[in-house]
Write an enzyme that holds these catalytic residues in place. Structure first.
Site, PDB file in Angstrom:
ATOM      1  N   TRP A  99      11.733  80.621 -47.595  1.00  0.00           N
ATOM      2  CA  TRP A  99      11.203  80.782 -46.232  1.00  0.00           C
ATOM      3  C   TRP A  99      11.528  79.568 -45.376  1.00  0.00           C
ATOM      4  O   TRP A  99      11.936  79.696 -44.225  1.00  0.00           O
ATOM      5  CB  TRP A  99       9.699  81.037 -46.250  1.00  0.00           C
ATOM      6  CG  TRP A  99       9.332  82.286 -46.984  1.00  0.00           C
ATOM      7  CD1 TRP A  99       8.576  82.380 -48.109  1.00  0.00           C
ATOM      8  CD2 TRP A  99       9.723  83.640 -46.662  1.00  0.00           C
ATOM      9  NE1 TRP A  99       8.472  83.692 -48.499  1.00  0.00           N
ATOM     10  CE2 TRP A  99       9.168  84.479 -47.640  1.00  0.00           C
ATOM     11  CE3 TRP A  99      10.502  84.204 -45.644  1.00  0.00           C
ATOM     12  CZ2 TRP A  99       9.357  85.866 -47.635  1.00  0.00           C
ATOM     13  CZ3 TRP A  99      10.686  85.582 -45.634  1.00  0.00           C
ATOM     14  CH2 TRP A  99      10.111  86.391 -46.624  1.00  0.00           C
ATOM     15  N   ASP A 166       4.605  76.467 -41.202  1.00  0.00           N
ATOM     16  CA  ASP A 166       4.475  77.846 -41.663  1.00  0.00           C
ATOM     17  C   ASP A 166       3.383  77.818 -42.736  1.00  0.00           C
ATOM     18  O   ASP A 166       3.584  77.262 -43.811  1.00  0.00           O
ATOM     19  CB  ASP A 166       5.819  78.308 -42.247  1.00  0.00           C
ATOM     20  CG  ASP A 166       5.751  79.731 -42.812  1.00  0.00           C
ATOM     21  OD1 ASP A 166       4.656  80.319 -42.836  1.00  0.00           O
ATOM     22  OD2 ASP A 166       6.812  80.238 -43.238  1.00  0.00           O
ATOM     23  N   LYS A 190      -0.912  87.779 -46.212  1.00  0.00           N
ATOM     24  CA  LYS A 190      -1.204  87.036 -47.444  1.00  0.00           C
ATOM     25  C   LYS A 190      -2.697  86.716 -47.556  1.00  0.00           C
ATOM     26  O   LYS A 190      -3.291  86.923 -48.596  1.00  0.00           O
ATOM     27  CB  LYS A 190      -0.426  85.717 -47.519  1.00  0.00           C
ATOM     28  CG  LYS A 190       1.104  85.680 -47.385  1.00  0.00           C
ATOM     29  CD  LYS A 190       1.893  86.724 -47.893  1.00  0.00           C
ATOM     30  CE  LYS A 190       3.392  86.754 -47.944  1.00  0.00           C
ATOM     31  NZ  LYS A 190       4.239  86.044 -47.042  1.00  0.00           N
TER      32      LYS A 190
HETATM   33  C1  LIG Z   1       5.664  86.012 -46.529  1.00  0.00           C
HETATM   34  C2  LIG Z   1       6.126  84.765 -45.893  1.00  0.00           C
HETATM   35  C3  LIG Z   1       6.953  84.776 -44.753  1.00  0.00           C
HETATM   36  C4  LIG Z   1       7.514  86.042 -44.148  1.00  0.00           C
HETATM   37  O1  LIG Z   1       6.534  86.736 -43.493  1.00  0.00           O
HETATM   38  P1  LIG Z   1       6.875  88.054 -42.649  1.00  0.00           P
HETATM   39  O2  LIG Z   1       5.576  88.296 -41.965  1.00  0.00           O
HETATM   40  O3  LIG Z   1       7.252  89.109 -43.636  1.00  0.00           O
HETATM   41  O4  LIG Z   1       7.980  87.734 -41.715  1.00  0.00           O
HETATM   42  C5  LIG Z   1       7.283  83.553 -44.194  1.00  0.00           C
HETATM   43  N1  LIG Z   1       6.848  82.398 -44.705  1.00  0.00           N
HETATM   44  C6  LIG Z   1       6.058  82.354 -45.800  1.00  0.00           C
HETATM   45  C7  LIG Z   1       5.594  81.034 -46.330  1.00  0.00           C
HETATM   46  C8  LIG Z   1       5.673  83.538 -46.419  1.00  0.00           C
HETATM   47  O5  LIG Z   1       4.885  83.497 -47.502  1.00  0.00           O
END
Ligand SMILES: *Cc1c(COP(=O)(O)O)cnc(C)c1O
Length: 356
Positions: A99, A166, A190
């Site tokens: 990511w 993020d 999540k």
């Molecule tokens: C799941 C995840 C993403 C991607 O998320 P989307 O909503 O599917 O775009 C990005 N960064 C992290 C750390 C993630 O766990």
């Protein structure tokens, strides 16, 4: 049979979130209509989004000068929206996984990107500690929890520049010092809600400093000025997010979540370090995620991987298959996962070992 849900995302939600959302699917706020079939401009839905924003601010102790937004496009949309809005010429990125790498790639469309550190040399199984952040960058981008590789930053890094993070897979899992950040984003699926919404916490001061024109939907100011209602928001998902936020508050907030999460993670890592059949993927204790716990069969036992997956699923333990870039297993132990589920996994691992 009771199911123990270890999926990485979309992932387990609290019983409260599911029950309250199910009720509102049939009859929302006494309207006799579903939350899926009323105007987002009505007073009932306005109350939902207002309360959700207020609870995010309360739970994370968001200081003055920050806005809370509910956007679409997933965390992945933030990979480009962040540099579009915040990067003038140069930004720094930490490369700690898939990511983080995707965020870094998008930033290159907007200017110079300095990769300050990377743990790629060891398939991202650690958090880099020795690195220098240039002081002339607009921000340092970090990924606080690496969902795929099972590493996590223990605390907010101390650097001489503002940060963007993020926090998709560890938001609400621990207290955060919001002041250190210009922007925090997190896909909801999540630790908050079903998929469909991305939480953004942005410092208003950090905006309006880039020279390039920004398309309306990608401009944070559009969403600030419209209270996340520039266009139709994902109403059902935001309703579910509000239920999770209420549940967090009733459980004692993020500090209480952190305590529970650490207990769960300790229980599983302790068994991984003891059990001769399994091995944790992340060697250093301080880099081990409390949200996504990656492990493999120990040396010589690799052929038993599918057997263990079946053994686990026969006991109601689901979602344990690791991401293809790591292999093995991944137990995601998000806020809503009860300790009993981790205990059930540990029991299964012990039983599997003694059966060999
Ligand atoms: C799941 C995840 C993403 C991607 O998320 P989307 O909503 O599917 O775009 C990005 N960064 C992290 C750390 C993630 O766990």
């Amino acid at each position: 049979m009771k199911k123990h849900n270890f999926y990485a995302g979309p992932s387990i939600l609290s019983e409260f979130t599911k029950e309250e959302t199910a009720k509102a699917v049939m009859n929302f706020a006494g309207t006799g209509l579903s939350v899926m079939e009323v105007s987002h401009r009505g007073k009932e839905f306005q109350a939902v989004i207002d309360e959700a924003i207020a609870l995010v601010k309360e739970l994370l102790e968001v200081p003055e000068g920050y806005e809370v937004l509910f956007l679409q496009g997933g965390a992945s949309m933030q990979f480009c929206m962040v540099p579009f809005n915040l990067m003038n010429k140069k930004a720094a990125y930490m490369n700690t996984g898939v990511w983080a790498g995707k965020a870094l790639k998008e930033a290159k469309f907007f200017g110079e990107v300095v990769e300050v550190a990377s743990s790629k040399d060891a398939n991202f199984n650690y958090i880099p500690k020795q690195y220098e952040v240039p002081t002339d960058v607009d921000y340092l981008h970090i990924t606080t929890n690496n969902t795929i590789f099972g590493t996590q930053m223990e605390s907010d890094p101390v650097v001489p520049v503002r940060m963007v993070a993020d926090m998709s897979s560890d938001i609400f899992s621990r207290p955060i010092d919001i002041k250190k950040y210009d922007l925090i984003y997190a896909g909801a699926q999540k630790n908050l809600a079903p998929s469909g919404v991305t939480l953004v916490i942005v410092k208003t001061d950090a905006l309006g400093k880039v020279e390039r024109p920004i398309p309306t939907m990608l401009d944070y100011n559009t969403h600030i000025n419209s209270g996340s209602m520039y266009n139709t928001p994902p109403c059902l998902t935001i309703y579910a997010a509000l239920q999770t936020l209420k549940w967090y508050k009733s459980q004692g907030g993020v500090a209480a979540m952190q305590k529970k999460n650490i207990e769960k993670a300790k229980l599983l890592y302790k068994e991984l370090d003891r059990n001769s059949m399994f091995e944790a993927v992340v060697p250093l204790a301080e880099d081990r995620s409390v949200m996504n716990i990656c492990f493999v069969m120990s040396e010589g036992n690799e052929a038993l991987q599918d057997d263990f997956l079946k053994f686990a699923s026969d006991r109601g333990l689901v979602g344990l298959k690791g991401h293809r870039s790591v292999g093995g297993f991944r137990a995601s132990t998000y806020n809503a996962l009860p300790k009993e589920s981790v205990q059930a996994l540990v029991d299964a691992m012990k039983e599997f070992e003694s059966n060999q």
